[in-house]
Design a protein around this motif. Structure first.
Motif, PDB file in Angstrom:
ATOM      1  N   PRO A   1      36.615  45.778  30.872  1.00  0.00           N
ATOM      2  CA  PRO A   1      35.318  45.815  31.541  1.00  0.00           C
ATOM      3  C   PRO A   1      34.246  45.095  30.729  1.00  0.00           C
ATOM      4  O   PRO A   1      34.222  45.178  29.507  1.00  0.00           O
ATOM      5  CB  PRO A   1      34.998  47.304  31.673  1.00  0.00           C
ATOM      6  CG  PRO A   1      35.908  47.994  30.729  1.00  0.00           C
ATOM      7  CD  PRO A   1      37.070  47.097  30.468  1.00  0.00           C
ATOM      8  N   ASP A   2      33.382  44.381  31.424  1.00  0.00           N
ATOM      9  CA  ASP A   2      32.254  43.673  30.815  1.00  0.00           C
ATOM     10  C   ASP A   2      32.665  42.594  29.819  1.00  0.00           C
ATOM     11  O   ASP A   2      31.862  42.198  28.971  1.00  0.00           O
ATOM     12  CB  ASP A   2      31.297  44.657  30.132  1.00  0.00           C
ATOM     13  CG  ASP A   2      30.745  45.695  31.097  1.00  0.00           C
ATOM     14  OD1 ASP A   2      30.543  45.344  32.278  1.00  0.00           O
ATOM     15  OD2 ASP A   2      30.537  46.835  30.689  1.00  0.00           O
ATOM     16  N   ALA A   3      33.903  42.103  29.895  1.00  0.00           N
ATOM     17  CA  ALA A   3      34.322  41.020  29.012  1.00  0.00           C
ATOM     18  C   ALA A   3      33.596  39.743  29.421  1.00  0.00           C
ATOM     19  O   ALA A   3      33.420  39.461  30.602  1.00  0.00           O
ATOM     20  CB  ALA A   3      35.832  40.815  29.101  1.00  0.00           C
ATOM     21  N   VAL A   4      33.167  38.977  28.436  1.00  0.00           N
ATOM     22  CA  VAL A   4      32.419  37.749  28.676  1.00  0.00           C
ATOM     23  C   VAL A   4      33.316  36.556  28.395  1.00  0.00           C
ATOM     24  O   VAL A   4      33.951  36.486  27.328  1.00  0.00           O
ATOM     25  CB  VAL A   4      31.168  37.707  27.768  1.00  0.00           C
ATOM     26  CG1 VAL A   4      30.407  36.413  27.951  1.00  0.00           C
ATOM     27  CG2 VAL A   4      30.272  38.909  28.041  1.00  0.00           C
ATOM     28  N   ALA A   5      33.389  35.619  29.349  1.00  0.00           N
ATOM     29  CA  ALA A   5      34.201  34.417  29.181  1.00  0.00           C
ATOM     30  C   ALA A   5      33.765  33.661  27.930  1.00  0.00           C
ATOM     31  O   ALA A   5      32.574  33.494  27.672  1.00  0.00           O
ATOM     32  CB  ALA A   5      34.080  33.528  30.402  1.00  0.00           C
ATOM     33  N   GLY A   6      34.731  33.236  27.121  1.00  0.00           N
ATOM     34  CA  GLY A   6      34.446  32.497  25.901  1.00  0.00           C
ATOM     35  C   GLY A   6      34.319  33.364  24.668  1.00  0.00           C
ATOM     36  O   GLY A   6      34.346  32.853  23.549  1.00  0.00           O
ATOM     37  N   ASN A   7      34.179  34.665  24.835  1.00  0.00           N
ATOM     38  CA  ASN A   7      34.090  35.573  23.679  1.00  0.00           C
ATOM     39  C   ASN A   7      35.478  35.900  23.149  1.00  0.00           C
ATOM     40  O   ASN A   7      36.451  35.939  23.891  1.00  0.00           O
ATOM     41  CB  ASN A   7      33.375  36.867  24.042  1.00  0.00           C
ATOM     42  CG  ASN A   7      31.872  36.710  24.110  1.00  0.00           C
ATOM     43  OD1 ASN A   7      31.345  35.608  23.983  1.00  0.00           O
ATOM     44  ND2 ASN A   7      31.179  37.806  24.333  1.00  0.00           N
ATOM     45  N   THR A   8      35.557  36.167  21.859  1.00  0.00           N
ATOM     46  CA  THR A   8      36.812  36.551  21.220  1.00  0.00           C
ATOM     47  C   THR A   8      36.847  38.074  21.084  1.00  0.00           C
ATOM     48  O   THR A   8      35.845  38.691  20.719  1.00  0.00           O
ATOM     49  CB  THR A   8      36.937  35.892  19.837  1.00  0.00           C
ATOM     50  OG1 THR A   8      36.923  34.474  20.017  1.00  0.00           O
ATOM     51  CG2 THR A   8      38.230  36.288  19.148  1.00  0.00           C
TER      52      THR A   8
ATOM     53  N   MET B   1      33.061  49.082  21.731  1.00  0.00           N
ATOM     54  CA  MET B   1      34.485  49.399  21.685  1.00  0.00           C
ATOM     55  C   MET B   1      34.886  50.047  23.002  1.00  0.00           C
ATOM     56  O   MET B   1      34.192  50.899  23.523  1.00  0.00           O
ATOM     57  CB  MET B   1      34.772  50.351  20.532  1.00  0.00           C
ATOM     58  CG  MET B   1      36.228  50.685  20.424  1.00  0.00           C
ATOM     59  SD  MET B   1      36.631  51.470  18.877  1.00  0.00           S
ATOM     60  CE  MET B   1      36.991  53.104  19.425  1.00  0.00           C
ATOM     61  N   VAL B   2      36.021  49.619  23.520  1.00  0.00           N
ATOM     62  CA  VAL B   2      36.579  50.178  24.746  1.00  0.00           C
ATOM     63  C   VAL B   2      37.919  50.803  24.386  1.00  0.00           C
ATOM     64  O   VAL B   2      38.707  50.215  23.663  1.00  0.00           O
ATOM     65  CB  VAL B   2      36.797  49.072  25.803  1.00  0.00           C
ATOM     66  CG1 VAL B   2      37.495  49.629  27.022  1.00  0.00           C
ATOM     67  CG2 VAL B   2      35.480  48.434  26.186  1.00  0.00           C
ATOM     68  N   SER B   3      38.161  51.995  24.883  1.00  0.00           N
ATOM     69  CA  SER B   3      39.432  52.666  24.636  1.00  0.00           C
ATOM     70  C   SER B   3      40.029  53.059  25.977  1.00  0.00           C
ATOM     71  O   SER B   3      39.314  53.470  26.883  1.00  0.00           O
ATOM     72  CB  SER B   3      39.208  53.908  23.773  1.00  0.00           C
ATOM     73  OG  SER B   3      40.430  54.558  23.547  1.00  0.00           O
ATOM     74  N   SER B   4      41.346  52.898  26.109  1.00  0.00           N
ATOM     75  CA  SER B   4      41.987  53.198  27.383  1.00  0.00           C
ATOM     76  C   SER B   4      43.424  53.652  27.151  1.00  0.00           C
ATOM     77  O   SER B   4      44.091  53.166  26.245  1.00  0.00           O
ATOM     78  CB  SER B   4      41.976  51.943  28.261  1.00  0.00           C
ATOM     79  OG  SER B   4      42.586  52.213  29.494  1.00  0.00           O
ATOM     80  N   LYS B   5      43.880  54.568  27.988  1.00  0.00           N
ATOM     81  CA  LYS B   5      45.287  54.958  27.999  1.00  0.00           C
ATOM     82  C   LYS B   5      45.895  54.358  29.255  1.00  0.00           C
ATOM     83  O   LYS B   5      45.342  54.484  30.344  1.00  0.00           O
ATOM     84  CB  LYS B   5      45.434  56.472  28.005  1.00  0.00           C
ATOM     85  CG  LYS B   5      45.003  57.105  26.714  1.00  0.00           C
ATOM     86  CD  LYS B   5      45.255  58.588  26.713  1.00  0.00           C
ATOM     87  CE  LYS B   5      44.805  59.161  25.380  1.00  0.00           C
ATOM     88  NZ  LYS B   5      45.056  60.590  25.297  1.00  0.00           N
ATOM     89  N   VAL B   6      47.039  53.690  29.107  1.00  0.00           N
ATOM     90  CA  VAL B   6      47.667  52.987  30.214  1.00  0.00           C
ATOM     91  C   VAL B   6      49.127  53.407  30.294  1.00  0.00           C
ATOM     92  O   VAL B   6      49.840  53.364  29.287  1.00  0.00           O
ATOM     93  CB  VAL B   6      47.583  51.458  30.008  1.00  0.00           C
ATOM     94  CG1 VAL B   6      48.249  50.728  31.145  1.00  0.00           C
ATOM     95  CG2 VAL B   6      46.136  51.023  29.848  1.00  0.00           C
ATOM     96  N   LEU B   7      49.565  53.804  31.467  1.00  0.00           N
ATOM     97  CA  LEU B   7      50.983  54.114  31.670  1.00  0.00           C
ATOM     98  C   LEU B   7      51.764  52.815  31.780  1.00  0.00           C
ATOM     99  O   LEU B   7      51.277  51.823  32.318  1.00  0.00           O
ATOM    100  CB  LEU B   7      51.175  54.955  32.932  1.00  0.00           C
ATOM    101  CG  LEU B   7      50.572  56.350  32.886  1.00  0.00           C
ATOM    102  CD1 LEU B   7      50.720  57.034  34.239  1.00  0.00           C
ATOM    103  CD2 LEU B   7      51.231  57.186  31.802  1.00  0.00           C
ATOM    104  N   SER B   8      52.989  52.831  31.313  1.00  0.00           N
ATOM    105  CA  SER B   8      53.794  51.610  31.267  1.00  0.00           C
ATOM    106  C   SER B   8      54.448  51.255  32.597  1.00  0.00           C
ATOM    107  O   SER B   8      55.108  50.233  32.699  1.00  0.00           O
ATOM    108  CB  SER B   8      54.889  51.763  30.220  1.00  0.00           C
ATOM    109  OG  SER B   8      55.805  52.771  30.648  1.00  0.00           O
ATOM    110  N   ASP B   9      54.291  52.078  33.621  1.00  0.00           N
ATOM    111  CA  ASP B   9      54.947  51.841  34.910  1.00  0.00           C
ATOM    112  C   ASP B   9      56.470  51.763  34.759  1.00  0.00           C
ATOM    113  O   ASP B   9      57.136  50.990  35.405  1.00  0.00           O
ATOM    114  CB  ASP B   9      54.421  50.567  35.569  1.00  0.00           C
ATOM    115  CG  ASP B   9      52.957  50.651  35.912  1.00  0.00           C
ATOM    116  OD1 ASP B   9      52.463  51.780  36.126  1.00  0.00           O
ATOM    117  OD2 ASP B   9      52.292  49.611  35.967  1.00  0.00           O
TER     118      ASP B   9
END
Length: 55
Positions: free
Chosen positions: A24-31, A1-9
């Protein structure tokens, strides 16, 4: 699990319609499943939105 806070700009004009958030570390073809909760400056949270996507 990846958690992130992102400002909306929100301070950019014109305001962006899309936020590009790297996974990060996402693999092509994975859901993946993204769960998003928007929180305003006063701490009010939106209902959780869920999106399933394939990289």
């Amino acid at each position: 699990m990846v958690s992130s806070k992102v400002l909306s700009d929100f301070y950019f004009m014109p305001r962006p319609n899309v936020l590009d958030i790297p996974v990060p570390d996402a693999v092509a073809g994975n859901t993946y499943e993204a769960k998003v909760v928007a929180v305003d400056a006063y701490g009010n949270a939106s209902p959780e939105a869920t999106l399933t996507f394939t990289r």
